[in-house]
Design a protein around this motif. Structure first.
Motif, PDB file in Angstrom:
ATOM      1  N   SER A 263      51.644 110.527 115.921  1.00 32.34           N
ATOM      2  CA  SER A 263      50.629 111.012 114.984  1.00 32.34           C
ATOM      3  C   SER A 263      50.934 110.509 113.588  1.00 32.34           C
ATOM      4  CB  SER A 263      50.599 112.544 114.966  1.00 32.34           C
ATOM      5  OG  SER A 263      51.742 113.052 114.276  1.00 32.34           O
TER       6      SER A 263
ATOM      7  N   GLY B 249      48.218 114.801 111.693  1.00 36.92           N
ATOM      8  CA  GLY B 249      48.316 115.327 113.051  1.00 36.92           C
ATOM      9  C   GLY B 249      49.694 115.843 113.418  1.00 36.92           C
TER      10      GLY B 249
ATOM     11  N   LYS C 175      50.664 117.583 116.881  1.00 37.50           N
ATOM     12  CA  LYS C 175      51.502 116.803 117.804  1.00 37.50           C
ATOM     13  C   LYS C 175      52.692 117.626 118.276  1.00 37.50           C
ATOM     14  CE  LYS C 175      54.413 113.978 116.097  1.00 37.50           C
ATOM     15  NZ  LYS C 175      55.845 113.981 116.291  1.00 37.50           N
TER      16      LYS C 175
END
Length: 151
Positions: free
Chosen positions: A7, A11, A15
């Protein structure tokens, strides 16, 4: 199955939740390609690393996450031979594998919640390509070969 996950900073937390889920609910080997903290990371860098590992045969599949899932999808699909599919629901995740033999799914941490993300990953990892759409996938790969020199 050996799965790469990666990621960008948008993210990262998503993740980490997906990593825990995969480790706790499957026997798949998971390799983290970053990012390792919420520091700024450019999504193409992570997408290219996972794509290269799949292309080299070091990974079977990949999961990529950024804010929308779009950036990592575009970046991964620039890598020759890679089919990355944006999946924000279980049907799309399943079809990514069943219809397109997608080696990578991508998700947007700012688009779907972690619980939905877990279900998306589960659907993707439980699907196996049965070559039902092989003719179509072969057409995609043939077109790609017109523009990209393979080894």
């Amino acid at each position: 199955m050996k799965i790469g996950i990666g990621s960008d900073h948008n993210g990262f937390e998503f993740k980490e939740e997906i990593k825990t889920f995969v480790k706790e609910t499957t026997d798949h080997e998971l390799v983290d390609y970053g990012c390792r903290a919420c520091d700024t990371v450019d999504y193409p860098d992570v997408a290219f690393e996972v794509s290269e590992a799949i292309s080299n045969g070091d990974l079977d599949r990949g999961i990529l996450i950024c804010g929308t899932g779009i950036g990592v999808s575009i970046a991964a699909n620039k890598y020759p031979g890679i089919r990355a599919a944006l999946a924000h629901d279980t049907y799309g995740a399943e079809r990514a594998q069943l219809s397109n033999n997608a080696q990578i799914i991508t998700m947007g941490a700012q688009i779907i919640g972690v619980n939905v993300g877990k279900k998306v990953v589960e659907a993707y990892l439980n699907a196996e390509w049965a070559e039902g759409s092989k003719r179509k996938v072969d057409k995609i790969m043939k077109k790609e070969k017109e523009f990209v020199a393979y080894e």
